[in-house]
Write a protein that holds these residues in place. Structure first.
Motif, PDB file in Angstrom:
ATOM      1  N   ILE A 156       0.867  -1.181   0.000  1.00 27.51           N
ATOM      2  CA  ILE A 156       0.000   0.000   0.000  1.00 27.51           C
ATOM      3  C   ILE A 156       0.905   1.233   0.000  1.00 27.51           C
ATOM      4  O   ILE A 156       1.713   1.413   0.924  1.00 27.51           O
ATOM      5  CB  ILE A 156      -0.933   0.027   1.227  1.00 27.51           C
ATOM      6  CG1 ILE A 156      -1.848  -1.206   1.207  1.00 27.51           C
ATOM      7  CG2 ILE A 156      -1.757   1.312   1.239  1.00 27.51           C
ATOM      8  CD1 ILE A 156      -2.739  -1.318   2.435  1.00 27.51           C
ATOM      9  N   ASP A 157       0.759   2.043  -1.026  1.00 25.47           N
ATOM     10  CA  ASP A 157       1.566   3.270  -1.128  1.00 25.47           C
ATOM     11  C   ASP A 157       0.845   4.415  -0.435  1.00 25.47           C
ATOM     12  O   ASP A 157      -0.315   4.716  -0.754  1.00 25.47           O
ATOM     13  CB  ASP A 157       1.815   3.627  -2.592  1.00 25.47           C
ATOM     14  CG  ASP A 157       2.746   2.632  -3.266  1.00 25.47           C
ATOM     15  OD1 ASP A 157       3.620   2.073  -2.563  1.00 25.47           O
ATOM     16  OD2 ASP A 157       2.589   2.409  -4.481  1.00 25.47           O
ATOM     17  N   LEU A 158       1.546   5.051   0.486  1.00 29.22           N
ATOM     18  CA  LEU A 158       0.997   6.196   1.209  1.00 29.22           C
ATOM     19  C   LEU A 158       1.773   7.456   0.853  1.00 29.22           C
ATOM     20  O   LEU A 158       2.960   7.383   0.503  1.00 29.22           O
ATOM     21  CB  LEU A 158       1.095   5.972   2.725  1.00 29.22           C
ATOM     22  CG  LEU A 158       0.176   4.925   3.342  1.00 29.22           C
ATOM     23  CD1 LEU A 158       0.427   4.855   4.844  1.00 29.22           C
ATOM     24  CD2 LEU A 158      -1.283   5.243   3.065  1.00 29.22           C
ATOM     25  N   PRO A 159       1.133   8.613   0.964  1.00 26.27           N
ATOM     26  CA  PRO A 159       1.883   9.878   0.814  1.00 26.27           C
ATOM     27  C   PRO A 159       2.922   9.998   1.923  1.00 26.27           C
ATOM     28  O   PRO A 159       2.883   9.274   2.921  1.00 26.27           O
ATOM     29  CB  PRO A 159       0.796  10.950   0.943  1.00 26.27           C
ATOM     30  CG  PRO A 159      -0.487  10.233   0.706  1.00 26.27           C
ATOM     31  CD  PRO A 159      -0.297   8.841   1.188  1.00 26.27           C
ATOM     32  N   ARG A 160       3.839  10.920   1.759  1.00 27.99           N
ATOM     33  CA  ARG A 160       4.953  11.058   2.714  1.00 27.99           C
ATOM     34  C   ARG A 160       4.587  11.869   3.953  1.00 27.99           C
ATOM     35  O   ARG A 160       5.135  11.636   5.032  1.00 27.99           O
ATOM     36  CB  ARG A 160       6.135  11.732   1.996  1.00 27.99           C
ATOM     37  CG  ARG A 160       7.340  12.020   2.864  1.00 27.99           C
ATOM     38  CD  ARG A 160       7.992  10.735   3.332  1.00 27.99           C
ATOM     39  NE  ARG A 160       9.144  11.020   4.178  1.00 27.99           N
ATOM     40  CZ  ARG A 160       9.066  11.277   5.470  1.00 27.99           C
ATOM     41  NH1 ARG A 160       7.894  11.270   6.096  1.00 27.99           N
ATOM     42  NH2 ARG A 160      10.170  11.529   6.164  1.00 27.99           N
ATOM     43  N   ILE A 161       3.650  12.797   3.848  1.00 35.79           N
ATOM     44  CA  ILE A 161       3.374  13.748   4.927  1.00 35.79           C
ATOM     45  C   ILE A 161       2.226  13.257   5.807  1.00 35.79           C
ATOM     46  O   ILE A 161       1.268  12.653   5.318  1.00 35.79           O
ATOM     47  CB  ILE A 161       3.029  15.134   4.350  1.00 35.79           C
ATOM     48  CG1 ILE A 161       4.107  15.551   3.351  1.00 35.79           C
ATOM     49  CG2 ILE A 161       2.916  16.170   5.457  1.00 35.79           C
ATOM     50  CD1 ILE A 161       5.497  15.589   3.925  1.00 35.79           C
ATOM     51  N   SER A 162       2.306  13.508   7.108  1.00 38.53           N
ATOM     52  CA  SER A 162       1.334  12.988   8.075  1.00 38.53           C
ATOM     53  C   SER A 162      -0.092  13.414   7.763  1.00 38.53           C
ATOM     54  O   SER A 162      -1.017  12.588   7.787  1.00 38.53           O
ATOM     55  CB  SER A 162       1.719  13.428   9.492  1.00 38.53           C
ATOM     56  OG  SER A 162       1.759  14.843   9.585  1.00 38.53           O
ATOM     57  N   TYR A 163      -0.325  14.697   7.447  1.00 38.52           N
ATOM     58  CA  TYR A 163      -1.703  15.132   7.221  1.00 38.52           C
ATOM     59  C   TYR A 163      -2.278  14.545   5.937  1.00 38.52           C
ATOM     60  O   TYR A 163      -3.483  14.376   5.806  1.00 38.52           O
ATOM     61  CB  TYR A 163      -1.802  16.665   7.218  1.00 38.52           C
ATOM     62  CG  TYR A 163      -1.225  17.348   6.011  1.00 38.52           C
ATOM     63  CD1 TYR A 163      -1.950  17.472   4.823  1.00 38.52           C
ATOM     64  CD2 TYR A 163       0.048  17.896   6.055  1.00 38.52           C
ATOM     65  CE1 TYR A 163      -1.414  18.106   3.722  1.00 38.52           C
ATOM     66  CE2 TYR A 163       0.588  18.535   4.954  1.00 38.52           C
ATOM     67  CZ  TYR A 163      -0.137  18.647   3.789  1.00 38.52           C
ATOM     68  OH  TYR A 163       0.391  19.271   2.694  1.00 38.52           O
ATOM     69  N   GLN A 164      -1.388  14.185   4.996  1.00 40.40           N
ATOM     70  CA  GLN A 164      -1.856  13.520   3.783  1.00 40.40           C
ATOM     71  C   GLN A 164      -2.243  12.071   4.086  1.00 40.40           C
ATOM     72  O   GLN A 164      -3.224  11.546   3.544  1.00 40.40           O
ATOM     73  CB  GLN A 164      -0.770  13.567   2.708  1.00 40.40           C
ATOM     74  CG  GLN A 164      -0.452  14.961   2.212  1.00 40.40           C
ATOM     75  CD  GLN A 164       0.713  14.993   1.245  1.00 40.40           C
ATOM     76  OE1 GLN A 164       1.598  14.129   1.289  1.00 40.40           O
ATOM     77  NE2 GLN A 164       0.728  15.984   0.365  1.00 40.40           N
TER      78      GLN A 164
END
Length: 283
Positions: free
Chosen positions: A209-217
């Motif tokens: 699962i690919d997630l964005p790098r930034i916490s709020y994203q």
């Protein structure tokens, strides 16, 4: 015969026709006598003489000295005028430099004051956000406690039984727990140092699962779930869902794994230690 024939002539001879004989003692400053002999007239005409005072060497030296003194005075006046002009230019340059320096200092002071005001504003805004986050966590804690009491169990999330994750959740939880004890470094993405979102991103990569790098994203993805209905692998967040400042992974049993800060590094803690604001589920 004219009755004036034998009378000597008293007419002055023309100087242009005479030959001047100079006998002057110039060096001694004596007087010279110029004898003027008539070139024309009767042979027996009486010679006419004139006495002319010639300038002495002393008087010539005095005139030359006076000219030198006048020239020196003129040169001194010219030099003085030049010095005054240079002094005036120097004074003007100093005044301009002082004015420019004063203006630059005033501008620097203005910028410094603006920066202090901006820092104070940012600090106040951060304190406001932190206070709101604490209030949100307190509210969630109260809600969890109330829900637990309503169910008649008399226990909190910290006392929940350990859930056995499976599938994607098992891979995420196993990876997160394997990093406990690693260092916290801002911007860290492993393998031995992490920040909060870097750890969550790497853990979810184990489940493809690919997630964005930034916490709020990351907290903006998936589906929002309540803290009373957590499952292993859920992403916990602190702050608002679209404006979170910290994320971690729920590992079951009322605990989470997260890269907290430089003092603690990656830890596994109870939810009660620092109650999150909310959670999201991606699978």
């Amino acid at each position: 015969m004219s009755h004036t024939a034998h009378i000597p002539s008293h007419r002055k001879p023309r100087r242009s026709a005479s030959k001047l004989a100079l006998r002057a003692g110039v060096a001694g400053g004596v007087l010279g006598t110029i004898a003027v002999a008539g070139a024309a007239g009767p042979a027996n005409a009486e010679p006419v003489t004139e006495t002319i005072e010639m300038p002495t060497l002393g008087s010539l030296d005095a005139g030359s000295g006076l000219a030198s003194a006048v020239a020196a005075s003129a040169e001194a006046s010219q030099q003085e005028a030049l010095d005054q002009s240079l002094q005036s230019q120097e004074d003007q340059a100093l005044q301009k430099a002082a004015k420019d320096a004063k203006k630059a200092k005033a501008e620097a002071d203005r910028k410094a004051e603006a920066e202090r005001a901006e820092k104070a504003r940012a600090k106040a805004e951060q304190e406001r956000k932190d206070a709101a986050a604490r209030a949100s966590r307190d509210s969630a804690r109260t809600q969890l406690t109330s829900t637990s009491n309503d169910s008649g169990t008399g226990s909190s999330t910290n006392d929940a039984p350990t859930q056995a994750p499976s599938g994607a959740a098992a891979a995420i939880v196993a990876f997160a727990r394997a990093q406990v004890g690693d260092a916290y470094v801002t911007g860290g993405t492993g393998p031995n140092s992490w920040d909060c979102s870097g750890l969550v991103q790497a853990a979810y990569r184990q489940a493809n699962i690919d997630l964005p790098r930034i916490s709020y994203q990351q907290s903006s993805m998936g589906t929002s779930v309540s803290l009373s209905n957590l499952q292993p692998g859920d992403i916990l967040y602190w702050g608002s869902r679209s404006g979170s400042y910290h994320v971690a992974i729920y590992v079951g049993g009322g605990k989470y794994v997260g890269a907290q800060n430089s003092a603690t590094g990656v830890v596994e803690r109870s939810l009660d230690w620092d109650m999150p604001s909310g959670a999201v589920r991606l699978f």
